[in-house]
Design an enzyme around this catalytic site. Structure first.
Site, PDB file in Angstrom:
ATOM      1  N   GLU A  96       5.350   6.706  -9.978  1.00 12.13           N
ATOM      2  CA  GLU A  96       5.582   5.785  -8.864  1.00 12.13           C
ATOM      3  C   GLU A  96       5.894   4.371  -9.346  1.00 12.13           C
ATOM      4  O   GLU A  96       6.801   3.712  -8.818  1.00 12.13           O
ATOM      5  CB  GLU A  96       4.372   5.766  -7.926  1.00 12.13           C
ATOM      6  CG  GLU A  96       4.305   6.933  -6.955  1.00 12.13           C
ATOM      7  CD  GLU A  96       3.850   8.220  -7.605  1.00 12.13           C
ATOM      8  OE1 GLU A  96       4.050   9.294  -6.985  1.00 12.13           O
ATOM      9  OE2 GLU A  96       3.311   8.172  -8.726  1.00 12.13           O
ATOM     10  N   HIS A 165      -6.047  11.213  -0.627  1.00 18.75           N
ATOM     11  CA  HIS A 165      -4.745  11.423   0.028  1.00 18.75           C
ATOM     12  C   HIS A 165      -4.806  11.051   1.506  1.00 18.75           C
ATOM     13  O   HIS A 165      -3.934  11.447   2.273  1.00 18.75           O
ATOM     14  CB  HIS A 165      -4.310  12.883  -0.099  1.00 18.75           C
ATOM     15  CG  HIS A 165      -4.130  13.362  -1.500  1.00 18.75           C
ATOM     16  ND1 HIS A 165      -5.193  13.617  -2.326  1.00 18.75           N
ATOM     17  CD2 HIS A 165      -3.025  13.623  -2.225  1.00 18.75           C
ATOM     18  CE1 HIS A 165      -4.751  14.028  -3.506  1.00 18.75           C
ATOM     19  NE2 HIS A 165      -3.435  14.038  -3.474  1.00 18.75           N
TER      20      HIS A 165
END
Length: 371
Positions: A96, A165
């Site tokens: 990322e 998450h």
């Protein structure tokens, strides 16, 4: 590469010109008729928005994990690789920070990247690029370097994916000067806000919801038009009412609208439901106008209680003329102060639902157990 004196031309050569693509045909492939009404899923609305903007502007490109050959982790980018090619729909390694930095550098060079995160929880890996590079550069360059970049992907809790998450980042990003933050609910929101984000010269965070991707909402020719763009910073009144104002965003609006029906049937209460759409800038004017009419208000969000979107709304109301119109203290309905549990029974307890919103309205109106 980006340090080169000729960096703009070099980077533009990496991004191919628009492919041959008929967006008018595509929009009809993504809709269907349910009970005589034309509908579209949120997933397909986002897909159409990206199709139209990739077709409209050759400087727009999409980059992220699995966005190309796999058609996106949630199939939001389905078909884009075939239509626009691998130079404009770009798969990345699982890094990322790396691909966010590439997108930010491309934006510095005048391109308009759409940076997709498989989930905004993973964007924690690239938070330095988002905040210190994307959000602050226009200011620190004295206005010489606009950063036209769109960060998008699912935000908040899905189902059974546990604490790492399942976080809502709306409060995080809305606290940062230089960023705009939007949170779509319906298909119209998704299409109009994503197109606005891509066209906006500033960095924009588009916080989608995984559990909304498959939900269908009515659409019409105006929404399906390539010219359909929603203004960032303007809320929508999803349901008008006169007794209590309910302020929310994203998937929680489902519970708010259901709770409004329960309150009408149970008490005859007429709730007004506001869809924020934009977290930053916040449409305080719409909130104030509603409270001046209803004299009661609650906020509903899936984020943590402290320093949340609801907290900011309460502060804004306190500091505005709306405070004098409140007949009771505002009430916040939030997620629990706990990392999201994995077990379904505990996970269900951790976030607002329709009964929770009903209790919030009952409390602020002194009804039910609060009477």
């Amino acid at each position: 590469m980006f340090a080169s004196t000729n960096r703009l031309s070099i980077v533009k050569n990496l991004i191919s010109k628009r492919g041959i693509h008929n967006a008018t045909t595509a929009k009809h492939e993504l809709t269907r008729i349910e009970n005589g009404v034309q509908v579209m899923t949120v997933r397909d609305a986002l897909n159409l928005a990206m199709q139209e903007e990739l077709d409209r502007d050759p400087d727009v490109f999409l980059m992220g994990e699995e966005v190309a050959q796999y058609n996106g982790a949630y199939k939001v980018s389905r078909g884009l690789l075939d239509k626009f090619g691998p130079k404009r729909v770009i798969d990345t390694p699982i890094t990322e920070m790396g691909f966010t930095g590439l997108c930010v550098g491309a934006a510095f060079s005048g391109l308009k990247p759409i940076c997709e995160f498989m989930t905004f929880n993973f964007a924690m890996q690239s938070i330095d690029q988002i905040i210190n590079s994307a959000a602050k550069t226009y200011y620190m360059s004295g206005g010489k370097m606009p950063v036209n970049i769109t960060f998008r992907g699912p935000n908040g809790a899905a189902a059974g994916v546990a604490a790492q998450h399942s976080q809502d980042y709306a409060p995080w990003y809305s606290a940062i000067p230089g960023l705009k933050v939007v949170s779509p609910f319906s298909s119209a929101d998704a299409k109009g806000l994503l197109k606005a984000a891509i066209r906006d010269p500033n960095p924009v965070i588009v916080l989608e919801n995984e559990l909304l991707y498959g939900e269908s909402f009515p659409v019409n020719d105006e929404i399906l038009s390539p010219d359909y763009v929603l203004p960032i910073g303007k809320a929508k009144i999803e349901k008008e009412g006169k007794d209590v104002t309910v302020i929310s965003h994203s998937r929680n609006l489902i519970f708010c609208l259901e709770a409004a029906k329960v309150m009408k049937e149970k008490y005859g209460v007429d709730a007004e439901v506001i869809n924020l759409r934009s977290i930053k800038p916040l449409d305080v004017d719409t909130i104030v106008a509603s409270i001046k009419k209803t004299n009661h208000a609650i906020t509903v969000e899936a984020g943590f209680p402290q320093c949340g979107v609801g907290s900011e709304i309460c502060a804004q109301v306190m500091e505005s003329e709306a405070f004098d119109y409140l007949d009771a203290p505002m009430e916040r309905v939030t997620g629990c102060e706990v990392p999201t549990p994995y077990a379904k029974e505990l996970e269900d307890f951790a976030f607002p639902d329709t009964p929770t919103v009903v209790r919030g309205m009952e409390k602020v109106l002194s009804l039910g157990e609060w009477a």
